[in-house]
Write a protein that holds these residues in place. Sequence first.
Motif, PDB file in Angstrom:
ATOM      1  N   ARG A 254       0.839  -1.194   0.000  1.00  0.00           N
ATOM      2  CA  ARG A 254       0.000   0.000   0.000  1.00  0.00           C
ATOM      3  C   ARG A 254       0.879   1.250   0.000  1.00  0.00           C
ATOM      4  NH1 ARG A 254      -4.964   0.501   1.525  1.00  0.00           N
ATOM      5  NH2 ARG A 254      -4.484   2.055   3.132  1.00  0.00           N
ATOM      6  N   ALA A 255       0.283   2.397  -0.256  1.00  0.00           N
ATOM      7  CA  ALA A 255       1.054   3.639  -0.344  1.00  0.00           C
ATOM      8  C   ALA A 255       1.736   3.983   0.983  1.00  0.00           C
ATOM      9  CB  ALA A 255       0.141   4.787  -0.771  1.00  0.00           C
ATOM     10  N   ASN A 256       1.079   3.654   2.099  1.00  0.00           N
ATOM     11  CA  ASN A 256       1.647   3.906   3.427  1.00  0.00           C
ATOM     12  C   ASN A 256       2.084   5.364   3.599  1.00  0.00           C
ATOM     13  OD1 ASN A 256       1.525   1.183   4.587  1.00  0.00           O
ATOM     14  ND2 ASN A 256       3.041   0.650   3.040  1.00  0.00           N
ATOM     15  N   ASN A 257       1.226   6.274   3.166  1.00  0.00           N
ATOM     16  CA  ASN A 257       1.584   7.694   3.179  1.00  0.00           C
ATOM     17  C   ASN A 257       1.385   8.373   4.527  1.00  0.00           C
ATOM     18  OD1 ASN A 257       2.319   7.785   0.452  1.00  0.00           O
ATOM     19  ND2 ASN A 257       0.180   8.051  -0.202  1.00  0.00           N
ATOM     20  N   VAL A 258       0.547   7.819   5.381  1.00  0.00           N
ATOM     21  CA  VAL A 258       0.277   8.450   6.676  1.00  0.00           C
ATOM     22  C   VAL A 258       1.310   7.957   7.676  1.00  0.00           C
ATOM     23  CG1 VAL A 258      -1.427   8.846   8.483  1.00  0.00           C
ATOM     24  CG2 VAL A 258      -2.182   8.517   6.113  1.00  0.00           C
ATOM     25  N   ARG A 259       2.281   8.799   7.975  1.00  0.00           N
ATOM     26  CA  ARG A 259       3.374   8.401   8.847  1.00  0.00           C
ATOM     27  C   ARG A 259       3.018   8.629  10.313  1.00  0.00           C
ATOM     28  NH1 ARG A 259       4.894   5.109   5.805  1.00  0.00           N
ATOM     29  NH2 ARG A 259       6.674   4.753   7.177  1.00  0.00           N
ATOM     30  N   PHE A 260       3.816   8.077  11.194  1.00  0.00           N
ATOM     31  CA  PHE A 260       3.617   8.278  12.625  1.00  0.00           C
ATOM     32  C   PHE A 260       4.979   8.342  13.296  1.00  0.00           C
ATOM     33  CE2 PHE A 260       4.195   3.750  12.287  1.00  0.00           C
ATOM     34  CZ  PHE A 260       4.854   3.391  13.448  1.00  0.00           C
ATOM     35  N   GLY A 261       4.994   8.828  14.513  1.00  0.00           N
ATOM     36  CA  GLY A 261       6.257   8.910  15.240  1.00  0.00           C
ATOM     37  C   GLY A 261       6.060   9.559  16.583  1.00  0.00           C
ATOM     38  N   VAL A 262       7.171   9.902  17.218  1.00  0.00           N
ATOM     39  CA  VAL A 262       7.130  10.547  18.529  1.00  0.00           C
ATOM     40  C   VAL A 262       6.673  11.989  18.338  1.00  0.00           C
ATOM     41  CG1 VAL A 262       8.464  11.139  20.585  1.00  0.00           C
ATOM     42  CG2 VAL A 262       9.059   9.100  19.253  1.00  0.00           C
ATOM     43  N   GLY A 263       5.748  12.441  19.149  1.00  0.00           N
ATOM     44  CA  GLY A 263       5.264  13.813  19.049  1.00  0.00           C
ATOM     45  C   GLY A 263       6.261  14.810  19.613  1.00  0.00           C
ATOM     46  N   LEU A 264       6.160  16.053  19.180  1.00  0.00           N
ATOM     47  CA  LEU A 264       7.070  17.094  19.659  1.00  0.00           C
ATOM     48  C   LEU A 264       6.911  17.360  21.151  1.00  0.00           C
ATOM     49  CD1 LEU A 264       7.056  19.683  16.727  1.00  0.00           C
ATOM     50  CD2 LEU A 264       8.886  18.115  17.424  1.00  0.00           C
ATOM     51  N   ASP A 265       5.793  16.925  21.735  1.00  0.00           N
ATOM     52  CA  ASP A 265       5.638  17.091  23.179  1.00  0.00           C
ATOM     53  C   ASP A 265       6.657  16.256  23.955  1.00  0.00           C
ATOM     54  OD1 ASP A 265       4.244  14.843  22.125  1.00  0.00           O
ATOM     55  OD2 ASP A 265       3.177  14.607  24.022  1.00  0.00           O
ATOM     56  N   ARG A 266       7.292  15.289  23.284  1.00  0.00           N
ATOM     57  CA  ARG A 266       8.320  14.475  23.931  1.00  0.00           C
ATOM     58  C   ARG A 266       9.720  14.783  23.394  1.00  0.00           C
ATOM     59  NH1 ARG A 266       4.145  10.167  24.230  1.00  0.00           N
ATOM     60  NH2 ARG A 266       4.108   9.358  26.381  1.00  0.00           N
ATOM     61  N   ALA A 267       9.846  15.856  22.630  1.00  0.00           N
ATOM     62  CA  ALA A 267      11.137  16.171  22.005  1.00  0.00           C
ATOM     63  C   ALA A 267      12.234  16.411  23.045  1.00  0.00           C
ATOM     64  CB  ALA A 267      10.992  17.388  21.093  1.00  0.00           C
TER      65      ALA A 267
END
Length: 356
Positions: A254-267
């Motif tokens: 699939r295109a897998n275009n919607v990425r995810f990761g650690v939010g900037l609140d945890r930067a």
Amino acid sequence: MPRRVFVHIGAPKTGSTYVQNVLFDNAERLEKAGILIPATFAAHDQAMTDLREVPWRDPEAYWTWDLLAEKAAAFRGDVILTSEGFGAASAEQAKRAVESLQPAEVHVVVAARDLWRTFPSMWQQSIRARGTWRFEDFLAAVEKGEFEGFWEHYTANRMFLRWGDLVPPAQRHLVTVPPPGVSHDLLWQRFAGVFGIPDGLCEMTEPTANPSLGAPEIELLRRVNAALGDRYPHRMPYQRVVQQHLVKAVLQKRANNVRFGVGLDRADWVMALAEEQINQLRAYDCHIVGDLDELRPAVMTDSHSPGELADRQLLDAAVETIVGMIGHADELRQMIPPGHSGVLARVRRGIRRRLG
């Protein structure tokens, strides 16, 4: 007896698959040059599960650690053993491994990658290994100090304490993973330098197509894992069925275009962890290939957790996945030679009789 044995122990998600593909694809060239990569990648993986005595070891596995070590011992030259799972061995298991390779000169090779990229990659790998916990629950567990397994199994710092301390400082090697956008060739050059592989000896391998799943796809897989209950509870059956026919055949395509990761609140938290990791490795007596500053996240953009997706996004992904699996099933059907379609029916009847 070999002159030197390099044990590449991980960590996971540090480009190890690419490095291993180059090594095994060039095994004959390397052996002629006096560097042995024993057997196959599967043999190294099986030896790893034996060394660690994991409950999910394939009961049909042939290779053991002792058998792999015996293969290494018969070679006169240098030997490379590689599995990103070696690093998770206990202190006692690591000691057993190193002692079984002596009196050859044993080298321990560990790779390290920045935590901003490691956290989502590690969680995704856990889901693709039949895990069911939510990404935000995983991050919270690490943040609260309730998941020591992450540090033990995925960071060079802890691996060195179990493996590196068993060999002299000159025989401990840390390879840092280059930042995003840098060619895989640089990572290979760093490993090749440690292993003593001459420039130009190996034909370079194209990076294996093993794309990360997007947020809807990995969340869908997580929910499928939870719904499986006690079906396919072990590593190999799960890989043969779910990985082969759902993940590789459909979800990865699939295109897998919607990425995810650690939010900037945890930067700030991640950056503080990175500084602590860098300081610990700088204080550890070892050979560093690359730059410890590469363990400091270079790009930190805001991301969301797969658990925050709207139900509509998951429903669309689920429907498209069903369509993809129908197409995959049709491809498998077309692979059956004409006149042999009855074979499957007979196999199914035989299975039902044995189970009934």
